[in-house]
Design a protein around this motif. Structure first.
Motif, PDB file in Angstrom:
ATOM      1  N   VAL A 289      84.450 133.524  20.926  1.00 30.01           N
ATOM      2  CA  VAL A 289      84.282 132.355  21.827  1.00 30.01           C
ATOM      3  C   VAL A 289      83.927 131.104  21.270  1.00 30.01           C
ATOM      4  CG1 VAL A 289      82.360 131.990  23.762  1.00 30.01           C
ATOM      5  CG2 VAL A 289      83.595 134.347  23.616  1.00 30.01           C
ATOM      6  N   ASN A 290      83.150 131.137  20.344  1.00 32.62           N
ATOM      7  CA  ASN A 290      82.627 129.648  19.651  1.00 32.62           C
ATOM      8  C   ASN A 290      83.728 129.430  18.693  1.00 32.62           C
ATOM      9  OD1 ASN A 290      79.603 129.349  20.671  1.00 32.62           O
ATOM     10  ND2 ASN A 290      79.739 131.533  20.137  1.00 32.62           N
ATOM     11  N   MET A 291      84.476 129.920  18.019  1.00 31.57           N
ATOM     12  CA  MET A 291      85.626 129.584  17.386  1.00 31.57           C
ATOM     13  C   MET A 291      86.404 128.621  18.451  1.00 31.57           C
ATOM     14  SD  MET A 291      87.305 132.704  15.183  1.00 31.57           S
ATOM     15  CE  MET A 291      88.686 131.895  15.103  1.00 31.57           C
ATOM     16  N   VAL A 292      86.867 129.220  19.503  1.00 33.20           N
ATOM     17  CA  VAL A 292      87.510 128.457  20.590  1.00 33.20           C
ATOM     18  C   VAL A 292      86.677 127.216  20.964  1.00 33.20           C
ATOM     19  CG1 VAL A 292      88.423 128.634  23.038  1.00 33.20           C
ATOM     20  CG2 VAL A 292      88.621 130.467  21.340  1.00 33.20           C
ATOM     21  N   VAL A 293      85.349 127.272  21.516  1.00 35.90           N
ATOM     22  CA  VAL A 293      84.536 126.239  21.964  1.00 35.90           C
ATOM     23  C   VAL A 293      84.569 125.191  20.876  1.00 35.90           C
ATOM     24  CG1 VAL A 293      82.280 125.646  22.331  1.00 35.90           C
ATOM     25  CG2 VAL A 293      83.131 127.724  23.274  1.00 35.90           C
ATOM     26  N   PHE A 294      84.249 125.299  19.630  1.00 35.64           N
ATOM     27  CA  PHE A 294      84.190 123.938  18.704  1.00 35.64           C
ATOM     28  C   PHE A 294      85.513 123.652  18.332  1.00 35.64           C
ATOM     29  CE2 PHE A 294      79.721 125.529  17.843  1.00 35.64           C
ATOM     30  CZ  PHE A 294      79.053 124.159  17.785  1.00 35.64           C
ATOM     31  N   VAL A 295      86.374 124.516  18.367  1.00 38.47           N
ATOM     32  CA  VAL A 295      87.998 123.803  18.055  1.00 38.47           C
ATOM     33  C   VAL A 295      88.288 123.048  19.141  1.00 38.47           C
ATOM     34  CG1 VAL A 295      90.498 124.411  17.852  1.00 38.47           C
ATOM     35  CG2 VAL A 295      88.894 125.566  16.558  1.00 38.47           C
ATOM     36  N   ALA A 296      88.062 123.473  20.513  1.00 43.06           N
ATOM     37  CA  ALA A 296      88.530 122.613  21.464  1.00 43.06           C
ATOM     38  C   ALA A 296      87.379 121.485  21.478  1.00 43.06           C
ATOM     39  CB  ALA A 296      88.203 123.428  23.011  1.00 43.06           C
ATOM     40  N   TYR A 297      86.133 121.583  21.136  1.00 39.59           N
ATOM     41  CA  TYR A 297      85.598 120.493  21.380  1.00 39.59           C
ATOM     42  C   TYR A 297      85.683 119.255  20.154  1.00 39.59           C
ATOM     43  CZ  TYR A 297      81.067 117.924  20.119  1.00 39.59           C
ATOM     44  OH  TYR A 297      79.849 116.838  20.042  1.00 39.59           O
ATOM     45  N   GLU A 298      85.956 119.900  19.018  1.00 47.21           N
ATOM     46  CA  GLU A 298      86.426 118.897  17.921  1.00 47.21           C
ATOM     47  C   GLU A 298      87.865 118.277  18.212  1.00 47.21           C
ATOM     48  OE1 GLU A 298      84.816 117.934  15.500  1.00 47.21           O
ATOM     49  OE2 GLU A 298      83.091 119.138  15.176  1.00 47.21           O
ATOM     50  N   ALA A 299      88.629 119.085  18.829  1.00 49.24           N
ATOM     51  CA  ALA A 299      89.927 118.480  19.163  1.00 49.24           C
ATOM     52  C   ALA A 299      90.010 117.217  20.084  1.00 49.24           C
ATOM     53  CB  ALA A 299      90.885 119.488  19.473  1.00 49.24           C
ATOM     54  N   VAL A 300      89.039 117.592  21.018  1.00 46.79           N
ATOM     55  CA  VAL A 300      89.068 116.583  22.352  1.00 46.79           C
ATOM     56  C   VAL A 300      88.364 115.366  21.685  1.00 46.79           C
ATOM     57  CG1 VAL A 300      88.014 115.906  24.358  1.00 46.79           C
ATOM     58  CG2 VAL A 300      89.118 118.085  24.058  1.00 46.79           C
ATOM     59  N   LEU A 301      87.443 115.558  20.913  1.00 47.86           N
ATOM     60  CA  LEU A 301      86.478 114.565  20.270  1.00 47.86           C
ATOM     61  C   LEU A 301      87.527 113.465  19.117  1.00 47.86           C
ATOM     62  CD1 LEU A 301      83.180 115.369  18.852  1.00 47.86           C
ATOM     63  CD2 LEU A 301      83.573 114.035  20.850  1.00 47.86           C
ATOM     64  N   ARG A 302      88.492 114.368  18.392  1.00 45.78           N
ATOM     65  CA  ARG A 302      89.382 113.589  17.572  1.00 45.78           C
ATOM     66  C   ARG A 302      90.467 113.112  18.178  1.00 45.78           C
ATOM     67  NH1 ARG A 302      89.504 117.793  12.292  1.00 45.78           N
ATOM     68  NH2 ARG A 302      87.319 117.897  12.233  1.00 45.78           N
ATOM     69  N   LEU A 303      90.933 113.720  19.365  1.00 49.35           N
ATOM     70  CA  LEU A 303      91.912 112.877  20.294  1.00 49.35           C
ATOM     71  C   LEU A 303      91.486 111.704  20.913  1.00 49.35           C
ATOM     72  CD1 LEU A 303      94.816 113.244  21.655  1.00 49.35           C
ATOM     73  CD2 LEU A 303      93.744 114.457  23.339  1.00 49.35           C
ATOM     74  N   THR A 304      90.281 111.690  21.594  1.00 49.46           N
ATOM     75  CA  THR A 304      89.742 110.668  22.151  1.00 49.46           C
ATOM     76  C   THR A 304      89.229 109.286  21.163  1.00 49.46           C
ATOM     77  OG1 THR A 304      87.643 111.262  22.256  1.00 49.46           O
ATOM     78  CG2 THR A 304      88.823 111.546  24.149  1.00 49.46           C
ATOM     79  N   GLN A 305      89.067 109.753  19.903  1.00 53.88           N
ATOM     80  CA  GLN A 305      88.755 108.613  19.025  1.00 53.88           C
ATOM     81  C   GLN A 305      89.999 108.189  18.400  1.00 53.88           C
ATOM     82  OE1 GLN A 305      86.178 110.882  15.908  1.00 53.88           O
ATOM     83  NE2 GLN A 305      84.476 110.763  17.198  1.00 53.88           N
ATOM     84  N   GLY A 306      91.039 108.851  18.227  1.00 49.97           N
ATOM     85  CA  GLY A 306      92.328 108.415  17.936  1.00 49.97           C
ATOM     86  C   GLY A 306      92.938 107.568  19.022  1.00 49.97           C
ATOM     87  N   LEU A 307      92.796 107.662  20.252  1.00 49.24           N
ATOM     88  CA  LEU A 307      93.238 106.920  21.391  1.00 49.24           C
ATOM     89  C   LEU A 307      92.484 105.734  21.525  1.00 49.24           C
ATOM     90  CD1 LEU A 307      93.799 109.680  24.003  1.00 49.24           C
ATOM     91  CD2 LEU A 307      95.699 108.361  22.910  1.00 49.24           C
ATOM     92  N   LEU A 308      91.466 105.597  21.007  1.00 44.27           N
ATOM     93  CA  LEU A 308      90.294 104.474  21.184  1.00 44.27           C
ATOM     94  C   LEU A 308      90.440 103.421  20.106  1.00 44.27           C
ATOM     95  CD1 LEU A 308      87.300 106.246  22.791  1.00 44.27           C
ATOM     96  CD2 LEU A 308      89.026 104.891  23.904  1.00 44.27           C
TER      97      LEU A 308
END
Length: 309
Positions: A289-308
């Motif tokens: 569960v927490n593998m999925v939670v943190f991978v999704a969390y980090e992926a969204v953060l890196r994606l948004t940071q890349g877009l900004l």
């Protein structure tokens, strides 16, 4: 963006772990089960697959808000502490700073999750409660009914028809206090476990970051997230048992007068091992569960940071 990333990560985590959560709650609240497999077999035999998903709709609807607030509170509390102590929100925090921010995240969660936890536990344990009550419907000296009785195999319908009906029924019968039943145990559970959760994740990420990089790769996040979840649940399980028992103890004659009475009664009747009921299941569930939670969390953060940028 921590709020958005946390919301997405939380939804992914619920999708992965809910069936095992149902088994965990039943093991913790029902002494009749001898182990995980006994509970799984019994639940499937009586209720098929849908028995593992009782009360799912409410967590799915609320988990995005709760996870968003948890991760957002942690990030903003940590940034504020760093700004006050070191003069910059981007300064490297000390382990004490991470621990305090994690505790604050767990503390805030309690006010949001307590009503939904009550509904979830009541729905997950509803079948067992009905079965426990049926044999005592007529006492040994009771006069047999003269009117037609319900045919064998047909039993009264469940008390709670769904999450919203459960919340409304609890509020009507037990008042606002009923919706926050077990919140003291929930506070002890989430405060300490979230402090452990974020601290262990930060330490493991630091260990697993390759030389010359500022953050770990995907495999590092998977391992750090899974291990952080396991450590957090190892800390949380004793209070999780007490919380589940207090929240399930809302129908008919109540057994427990409060957190301390529930703990002492449970230990006296079932031994100290009762406080670790569901520990293995919690840890097995926590890793994926927490593998999925943190991978999704980090992926969204890196994606948004890349877009900004």
């Amino acid at each position: 963006m921590d709020f958005v990333a946390g919301a997405i990560g939380g939804v992914c985590g619920v999708a992965v772990g809910y069936p095992l959560d149902t088994v965990k709650v039943r093991i913790q609240t029902e002494p009749k089960y001898t182990g995980i497999w006994d509970c799984v077999q019994d639940t499937y035999h009586r209720e098929q697959l849908r028995g593992f998903y009782r009360g799912l709709s409410l967590p799915v609807c609320t988990v995005s808000l709760v996870s968003s607030v948890s991760f957002g509170t942690y990030h903003h509390c940590l940034a504020h502490i760093c700004r006050v102590r070191y003069g910059s929100a981007d300064a490297k925090p000390a382990k004490t700073d991470i621990t305090l921010s994690g505790f604050a995240s767990g503390f805030i969660r309690v006010f949001l999750t307590s009503p939904t936890e009550v509904a979830k536990v009541r729905l997950q344990t509803q079948t067992q409660v009905q079965q426990r009550r049926r044999p005592s419907a007529l006492g040994p000296l009771a006069t047999p009914p003269t009117c037609p009785v319900t045919p064998a195999g047909l039993h009264p319908g469940p008390k709670y028809r769904g999450p919203l009906h459960c919340l409304a029924t609890v509020a009507r019968e037990e008042g606002l206090r009923g919706l926050y039943k077990g919140s003291s145990a929930l506070l002890f559970r989430d405060g300490h476990s979230f402090a452990t959760y974020f601290l262990s994740y930060a330490i493991l990420c630091e260990w697993l970051t390759p030389a010359g990089h500022s953050r770990p790769d995907v495999s590092g996040v998977l391992v750090a997230g899974g291990c952080a979840g396991v450590l957090a649940w190892a800390v949380a399980t004793p209070m999780d048992v007490i919380k589940a028992r207090l929240q399930a103890d809302g129908r008919g004659r109540r057994r427990y007068r409060g957190l301390l009475h529930c703990m002492l009664t449970s230990v006296r009747e079932e031994g100290p091992r009762v406080l670790f009921k569901g520990l293995l299941l919690n840890c097995c569930r926590a890793f994926p569960v927490n593998m999925v939670v943190f991978v999704a969390y980090e992926a969204v953060l890196r994606l948004t940071q890349g877009l900004l940028t």
